[in-house]
Design an enzyme around this catalytic site. Structure first.
Site, PDB file in Angstrom:
ATOM      1  N   TYR A 128      31.283  -5.571 -37.826  1.00 48.32           N
ATOM      2  CA  TYR A 128      30.906  -6.086 -36.209  1.00 48.32           C
ATOM      3  C   TYR A 128      30.923  -7.306 -35.715  1.00 48.32           C
ATOM      4  CZ  TYR A 128      31.973  -1.937 -32.756  1.00 48.32           C
ATOM      5  OH  TYR A 128      32.177  -0.461 -32.935  1.00 48.32           O
ATOM      6  N   GLU A 171      31.139  -8.761 -32.134  1.00 47.62           N
ATOM      7  CA  GLU A 171      30.808  -8.941 -30.968  1.00 47.62           C
ATOM      8  C   GLU A 171      31.122 -10.591 -30.987  1.00 47.62           C
ATOM      9  OE1 GLU A 171      29.914  -5.463 -28.158  1.00 47.62           O
ATOM     10  OE2 GLU A 171      31.057  -4.478 -29.646  1.00 47.62           O
ATOM     11  N   ASP A 182      54.428 -16.684 -22.480  1.00 45.85           N
ATOM     12  CA  ASP A 182      53.479 -14.834 -22.868  1.00 45.85           C
ATOM     13  C   ASP A 182      55.378 -15.800 -23.953  1.00 45.85           C
ATOM     14  OD1 ASP A 182      53.863 -12.902 -24.072  1.00 45.85           O
ATOM     15  OD2 ASP A 182      54.179 -11.274 -22.801  1.00 45.85           O
ATOM     16  N   THR A 196      51.601 -12.284 -29.596  1.00 47.64           N
ATOM     17  CA  THR A 196      51.513 -11.635 -31.063  1.00 47.64           C
ATOM     18  C   THR A 196      52.133 -12.523 -32.237  1.00 47.64           C
ATOM     19  OG1 THR A 196      53.822 -11.024 -30.829  1.00 47.64           O
ATOM     20  CG2 THR A 196      52.689  -9.538 -29.803  1.00 47.64           C
ATOM     21  N   LYS A 204      55.377 -11.290 -34.763  1.00 46.88           N
ATOM     22  CA  LYS A 204      56.789 -11.090 -34.322  1.00 46.88           C
ATOM     23  C   LYS A 204      57.769 -12.072 -35.389  1.00 46.88           C
ATOM     24  CE  LYS A 204      56.557  -8.586 -30.178  1.00 46.88           C
ATOM     25  NZ  LYS A 204      55.631  -8.987 -29.721  1.00 46.88           N
ATOM     26  N   ARG A 221      49.406  -7.550 -37.734  1.00 45.05           N
ATOM     27  CA  ARG A 221      50.045  -7.206 -36.403  1.00 45.05           C
ATOM     28  C   ARG A 221      49.041  -7.362 -35.184  1.00 45.05           C
ATOM     29  NH1 ARG A 221      53.275  -3.518 -34.311  1.00 45.05           N
ATOM     30  NH2 ARG A 221      54.823  -3.811 -36.091  1.00 45.05           N
TER      31      ARG A 221
HETATM   32  N1  DSN Z   1      56.934  -3.894 -28.848  1.00 43.71           N
HETATM   33  C1  DSN Z   1      57.676  -5.433 -28.009  1.00 43.71           C
HETATM   34  C2  DSN Z   1      59.393  -5.172 -28.643  1.00 43.71           C
HETATM   35  O1  DSN Z   1      59.721  -5.065 -29.284  1.00 43.71           O
HETATM   36  O2  DSN Z   1      59.479  -6.253 -27.744  1.00 43.71           O
HETATM   37  C3  DSN Z   1      56.851  -5.945 -27.404  1.00 43.71           C
HETATM   38  O3  DSN Z   1      55.936  -5.414 -27.204  1.00 43.71           O
END
Ligand code: DSN
Length: 482
Positions: A68, A70, A245, A274, A277, A283
């Site tokens: 933990y 925090e 974003d 994120t 990607k 993730r």
């Molecule tokens: N799930 C992602 C996408 O496929 O674009 C975005 O949240």
């Protein structure tokens, strides 16, 4: 030859891990083993997916998970966090250096979490802090019941201007089914009906009228560049905070394909992403910001996040270190070259693409040109082993469920090693499936939006050609589980 020792090491590591799991719950070991086989066998064109390196994957499977932590580096609510401090500090350092950001917060567990951290940082900076100052107190607990009630009303009465969903925006940018739509009054900006490009003049006019607290840029299905310098100019004009974003295109920013006006980091006060990607990490999520928001962003946990995931922060650090290597720049450029080759190949074969092409890692096929809905196209492609997802197109007559679009992206196949010539072959396979799929009928004999029929033999023939293509670029060649 020099790759052999690493390959052996990777195989041993994953094999031993699976053996340990099998001893406790064999069904989970089987599912993990089956997943690598599925991924190896499919032509993955989902624009938001990728393949993390073995080092990234291994960084997640260990005892850092047990801790933990925090709080933030050096300021934790738990004892014994020295190793987590190292992990989080190293990940944040790589993120700052890679993106040229003043501050990086690497705890968010996902993109939606990163966006929530950002929203609350801006609300704290621009609504809560002034209220505390007016009341002459330092924290919310010191407010009178009356002042607290007024502040809560104010926090819930703020506005956000975000890209409309059918133009490629994201659900977390103020849409009602998501918490962001319940927190903010939202208005959308869209794209020009002719060019399909963001209509900055309309956006500016809307911002002047709506006076949002936050203008949010970024997308999950827009195939062109966004001018963040211009977006900041509009935000400044109406005293809005510009939030970007960049979840989809973080890898292109990291790889210096998106620079100048198209790099959000120098222009936005706050940037979220994120990490799994185009950035090719584990993730998870991340927030970058300027100095004015750093303290508020660091309050993400426990404000809106549960305890940090130290093992995932470790994997983020490894992925960010990888993204700082020169090879990553070459990878990012190949992602864009491949997307363009795929878009060109589709267009040459008669497919209609939203905006007519792409400048980034994705393209959006308007499958109404094939007489299909997105849902029919997605399922027909899947039957032939091509993994995509259906997506609304601007002003979509079929709505968000059936849709008229198919989104295709190249980050994953580029990681696998496919190049531009092979993208032309991929375009050929997609076009073959779509042009040989027909619309099914409902029970009452009317044309269906869901069912379809693929001509006999096409799925098998396409799957064989796709298997040939993939065989030339084995996925995780260093991992042998047999
Ligand atoms: N799930 C992602 C996408 O496929 O674009 C975005 O949240």
């Amino acid at each position: 030859m020099s790759a052999e020792p690493t390959r052996t090491t990777e195989s041993t590591a994953f094999r031993s891990g699976l053996e340990a799991i099998r001893g406790v719950e064999p069904r989970i070991a089987d599912a993990i083993g089956a997943e690598i086989e599925d991924q190896r066998a499919s032509l993955k064109l989902i624009a938001s997916e990728n393949y993390a390196s073995p080092a990234v994957l291994l960084a997640m499977g260990n005892w850092l998970s047990d801790k933990y932590a925090e709080g933030t580096v050096g300021r934790r609510f738990y004892a014994g966090c020295r190793n987590v401090d190292t992990v989080e500090a190293v990940a944040a350092e790589h993120a700052r250096e890679l993106f040229g950001a003043r501050h990086a917060y690497v705890q968010p567990h996902s993109g939606i979490d990163a966006n929530l951290v950002a929203f609350w940082a801006v609300l704290a900076q621009r609504v809560e802090s002034p209220a505390l100052e007016r009341a002459g107190v330092r924290q919310v607990n010191e407010l009178t019941e009356e002042d607290w009630a007024a502040l809560r009303r104010d926090l819930g009465d703020q506005r956000m201007l975000g890209m409309s969903l059918d133009a490629g925006g994201h659900l977390t940018h103020g849409f009602r089914p998501n918490i962001s739509g319940k927190m903010f009054h939202q208005r959308s900006y869209g794209t020009d009906p002719e060019s399909g490009l963001i209509d900055y003049a309309a956006l500016r006019a809307s911002a002047r009228e709506f006076r949002p607290l936050i203008i949010i840029a970024g997308y999950s299905a827009y195939p062109r560049l966004v001018n963040f310098r211009l977006m900041r100019e509009i935000a400044d004009e109406v005293d809005a905070t510009l939030m970007v974003d960049m979840a989809h295109f973080a890898g292109l920013v990291a790889g210096k394909v998106l620079t100048g006006d198209f790099d959000p980091v120098p222009h936005a006060q706050i940037v979220t992403t994120t990490t799994h990607k185009s950035l090719r990490g584990p993730r998870g999520g991340m927030v970058l910001c300027d100095d004015s928001l750093a303290d508020q962003v660091d309050r993400g946990c426990p404000m809106v996040l549960g305890g940090p995931l130290p093992h995932v922060m470790a994997a983020k650090a490894v992925a960010l270190a990888e993204a700082r290597q020169p090879e990553f720049r070459a990878y990012a450029q190949r992602v864009v070259d491949n997307a363009r080759a795929l878009a060109d190949g589709l267009t040459r074969r008669g497919a209609r693409l939203v905006t007519g092409g792409t400048d980034n890692h994705l393209a959006l096929i308007d499958v109404s040109g094939y007489g299909l809905t997105g849902r029919q196209a997605e399922e027909a492609l899947l039957e032939a082993g091509i993994v995509t997802n259906r997506n609304a197109i601007p002003r979509d007559p079929n709505g968000a469920w059936y849709t008229s679009g198919i989104r295709v992206g190249t980050p994953a196949l580029t990681t696998r090693g496919l190049g531009t010539a092979e993208m032309d072959e991929v375009a050929e396979l997609i076009d073959t499936v779509l042009s040989r799929t027909s619309v099914g009928t409902t029970r009452s004999g009317k044309p269906s939006k869901a069912t379809y029929a693929l001509e006999d033999g096409v799925a098998k023939q396409v799957a064989e050609r796709s298997a040939d293509l993939l065989a030339k670029h084995p996925l995780y060649p260093g991992i042998d589980l047999s």
